[in-house]
Write a protein that holds these residues in place. Structure first.
Motif, short mmCIF file in Angstrom:
data_model
loop_
_atom_site.label_atom_id
_atom_site.label_comp_id
_atom_site.label_asym_id
_atom_site.label_seq_id
_atom_site.Cartn_x
_atom_site.Cartn_y
_atom_site.Cartn_z
N GLY A 512 0.80 -0.95 0.30
CA GLY A 512 0.29 0.37 -0.14
C GLY A 512 1.23 1.18 -0.12
O GLY A 512 0.62 2.32 -0.68
N ASP A 513 2.08 1.20 0.99
CA ASP A 513 3.17 2.34 0.57
C ASP A 513 3.26 2.79 -0.45
O ASP A 513 3.72 4.13 -1.02
CB ASP A 513 4.20 2.48 1.82
CG ASP A 513 3.15 1.84 3.34
OD1 ASP A 513 2.11 2.38 3.19
OD2 ASP A 513 3.65 1.73 4.56
N VAL A 514 4.08 1.65 -1.13
CA VAL A 514 4.72 1.49 -2.29
C VAL A 514 3.37 2.32 -3.99
O VAL A 514 4.30 3.14 -4.65
CB VAL A 514 5.82 0.96 -2.57
CG1 VAL A 514 6.62 0.72 -4.07
CG2 VAL A 514 6.63 0.43 -1.31
N TYR A 515 3.32 1.61 -3.56
CA TYR A 515 2.12 1.48 -5.20
C TYR A 515 0.69 2.54 -4.69
O TYR A 515 -0.41 2.71 -5.98
CB TYR A 515 1.70 -0.14 -5.40
CG TYR A 515 3.07 -0.46 -5.95
CD1 TYR A 515 3.67 0.05 -7.08
CD2 TYR A 515 3.87 -1.78 -4.78
CE1 TYR A 515 5.11 -0.71 -7.55
CE2 TYR A 515 4.81 -2.17 -5.62
CZ TYR A 515 5.44 -2.08 -6.60
OH TYR A 515 6.90 -2.82 -6.73
N GLY A 516 0.27 2.32 -3.13
CA GLY A 516 -0.53 3.27 -3.71
C GLY A 516 -1.80 2.12 -3.41
O GLY A 516 -3.51 2.00 -3.70
N VAL A 517 -2.17 0.95 -3.12
CA VAL A 517 -3.07 -0.12 -3.26
C VAL A 517 -3.30 -0.20 -1.87
O VAL A 517 -2.95 0.20 -0.77
CB VAL A 517 -2.17 -1.55 -3.08
CG1 VAL A 517 -3.42 -2.62 -3.42
CG2 VAL A 517 -1.37 -1.61 -4.17
N PRO A 518 -5.12 0.34 -2.20
CA PRO A 518 -5.81 0.11 -1.08
C PRO A 518 -5.68 -1.22 -0.33
O PRO A 518 -6.42 -2.14 -0.45
CB PRO A 518 -7.83 0.23 -1.50
CG PRO A 518 -7.51 -0.72 -2.88
CD PRO A 518 -6.51 -0.13 -3.46
N VAL A 519 -5.28 -1.78 1.07
CA VAL A 519 -5.07 -2.74 1.94
C VAL A 519 -6.45 -2.92 2.81
O VAL A 519 -6.50 -1.32 3.41
CB VAL A 519 -3.46 -2.88 2.12
CG1 VAL A 519 -3.90 -4.17 3.01
CG2 VAL A 519 -2.47 -2.38 0.83
#
Length: 616
Positions: A512-519
């Protein structure tokens, strides 16, 4: 003597024509097994060949022998790890699925055909209940179609293991009908006796198959024979096991399949010679079996039953098989797309037509009707289902990229290098190694490079070009690692697995931090592998996809224990969602529906407690 020469000439001519027809059928995508059947039809008594063949007992013998060879070869080619991911689903399909298929098909046949009573209709259902190993192995293995591991393994194991149940049902019902035909004077089989026969057949089949496979593997490895005798030893051992198991009352088909499975997953000397020999023998068995069945067909006698038989075929494909698959796979968490595909690959082939000979051989008056119905069902299945398997797999997002294996494998017998082989890999235009030097593991020694039909000694730091073939010395059990080096297709891999490859032990929080994935908040401490496994309530397989918003996580690699080690990442993953297919609800939906119905029946539920979700 002239008759013998004529038989040799006609038989060889038919095989040659069949082999030639394979070149034409592959160009048009026509199922090859259907081609063999139609060639037999053309050579039959009402075709241009005018060949008359109506010996039921000989046909049953040839059919059983051919099926034994095909099942043995199927076992040889089935990987043992497939059983880890698909044993219980395939077993459910091969038992519960066959029973449901036989029952529903039998009821439909009873309603459609006036000549059949209820018990005779159930016999028709038993005859049509098995999927065909020859058809499934051929269509999945010879079309370059690589399926998600659990789907492909389930289909292969089911098709190789459901024949015993169908044979048992067919023989049992034939004996019951024969006793009834004798006016009750014959021996009537009770339920308890049928159950005992079933347990005996399955027990002896499994015991003899596994035991004989172990003994034959020891014999192959310890006996010092001429190279050409090892394939004959394997074949003779398989047919001996088939015969003695059947003579003692067991299932020879189950025994020969399990025996092939035992041999195919052991280190054997002369293994590749055995595989090459049985590959050709299996082709011959398929050609002979389908040609023979085609020769026995009289088209003029099939016209009248065609409409009702095709209606039965349609209901079998579109209604009966999906219901059987849904019930059998309900506990195993298959997606709707996977269940739909498994339903559609319920191919009918030579097995139903061979089983359809049993009623005639037993003297039942409606025996020829079974063979005619089976013929139309097989033609419809091979034509409609066989022609559409590949596009359906791609539409349902179940196909995964293939990895090219070695084009040649040469066994060597050197005391200094035991258990080593010479393997050759071809470099295609889409290979990721073009104009590059391959990064070879230390145990793989390059020996020879074939370039422009000339032999070249690989120099240190050599680069590969399109059209090259590189031969290496390597241990055979490490070939999957070499396949990964030489079989990669960067464009295909990126298209399927995404542009990024992540370690399975990476944390979702970092993703989530690197790619902005909604975790999800409750999954921040999960690893990628753990989170993916949790979504399926089972061990994930290569090709499985999990979505986090618009992002897709794709299982790329697993280790020997089945743990996810590499995960592909696609930031634009919505295109990977499988299309919605009309299929029955999964187990979680059924549980939710049951709870909702139970909740509604409780007295005085409050408004806050109501579940307003739709039933399905």
């Amino acid at each position: 003597m002239d008759l013998a020469n004529q038989l040799i000439f006609v038989g060889a001519a038919l095989v040659l024509i069949s082999i030639g027809a394979s070149l034409i059928s592959s160009r048009f995508g026509m199922p090859l097994l259907l081609v063999f059947l139609l060639l037999g039809l053309a050579a039959g008594p009402e075709g241009i060949g005018g060949i008359i063949f109506a010996d039921i007992n000989s046909a049953a013998l040839i059919g059983s022998l051919s099926l034994a060879v095909i099942l043995f070869d199927g076992g040889l080619k089935t990987k043992g790890e497939n059983f880890r991911v698909a044993l219980w689903p395939a077993t459910a399909l091969a038992t519960v699925g066959v029973l449901i298929t036989a029952g529903l098909t039998g009821l439909i046949g009873w309603l459609l055909f006036d000549q059949l009573g209820l018990m005779a209709g159930l016999l028709l259902g038993a005859i049509l209940s098995p999927t065909d190993a020859a058809a499934v192995f051929f269509l999945l293995g010879n079309r370059g179609l690589v399926l998600k591991e659990r789907v492909g393994a389930t289909l292969e194991i089911e098709s190789g293991s459901n024949d015993p149940m169908a044979v048992f049902l067919t023989i049992g019902l034939v004996e019951i009908l024969t006793a009834n035909m004798a006016g009750g004077s014959g021996h009537s089989i009770g339920t308890a006796e049928l159950a005992g026969i079933f347990l005996l057949q399955m027990g002896l089949g499994a015991g003899f198959g596994l035991g004989a496979g172990h003994v034959l593997a020891l014999a192959i490895n310890r006996l010092r024979l001429a190279t050409g005798l090892y394939p004959l030893l394997a074949l003779a051992g398989a047919l001996f096991t088939f015969g003695i198991t059947a003579v003692l009352g067991g299932s020879g088909f189950l025994a020969v399949y399990l025996m092939g499975l035992m041999l195919g997953n052991r280190k054997l000397q002369g293994f590749h010679n055995i595989m090459r020999f049985h590959d050709g023998l299996t082709w011959l068995a398929q050609i002979v079996m389908f040609l023979m069945l085609g020769l026995m067909v009289l088209p003029s006698g099939l016209i009248t039953i065609a409409p009702l038989a095709l209606v039965l075929a349609a209901l079998l494909m579109l209604v009966v098989r999906p219901i059987a698959v849904w019930v059998s796979l309900l506990p195993f968490g298959f997606s709707k797309a996977e269940q739909a595909f498994i339903s559609w690959v319920g191919l009918r082939g030579a097995v139903p037509m061979v089983l359809a000979l049993f009623p005639t051989a037993a003297g039942l008056e409606v025996g020829p009707l079974y063979f005619g119905i089976a013929f139309w069902v097989v033609v419809a299945s091979l034509t409609i289902q066989g022609w559409t398997i590949t596009p359906l797999a791609r539409w349902l997002k179940l196909e995964i990229p293939s990895k090219s294996g070695p084009i040649d494998r040469i066994e060597i017998s050197l005391p200094e290098l035991p258990d080593h082989e010479i393997v050759g890999y071809a470099i295609d235009h889409d290979s990721g190694l073009v104009d590059r030097s391959p990064r070879l593991p230390p145990w793989a020694q390059p020996l020879l490079l074939v370039r422009n039909k000339a032999l070249v000694a690989p120099a240190p730091g050599f680069r590969l070009a399109v059209g090259d073939t590189l031969y290496l010395l390597a241990p055979p059990w490490k070939l999957p690692d070499l396949d990964a080096v030489f079989g990669g297709r960067p464009a295909e891999d990126a298209a399927f697995f995404g542009a990024f490859t992540l370690n399975g032990e990476a944390r979702l929080a970092g993703l989530g931090d690197v790619y902005g994935v909604p975790v999800p908040a409750d999954a921040l401490k999960d690893t990628l592998a753990g989170y993916i496994d949790r979504q399926f309530n089972r061990a994930a397989v290569v090709g499985d996809v999990v979505f986090l918003g618009n992002v897709a996580l794709i299982v790329r690699e697993r280790d020997a224990e089945g743990h996810v080690t590499k995960v592909g990442l696609d930031l634009d993953g919505l295109k990977r969602r499988a299309p919605k297919v009309p299929f029955l609800p999964d187990l979680q939906t059924l549980i939710k529906a049951t709870r909702r119905i139970t909740h509604r029946r409780r007295p005085g539920p409050s408004t806050e407690d109501r579940d307003d979700d739709p039933l399905f």
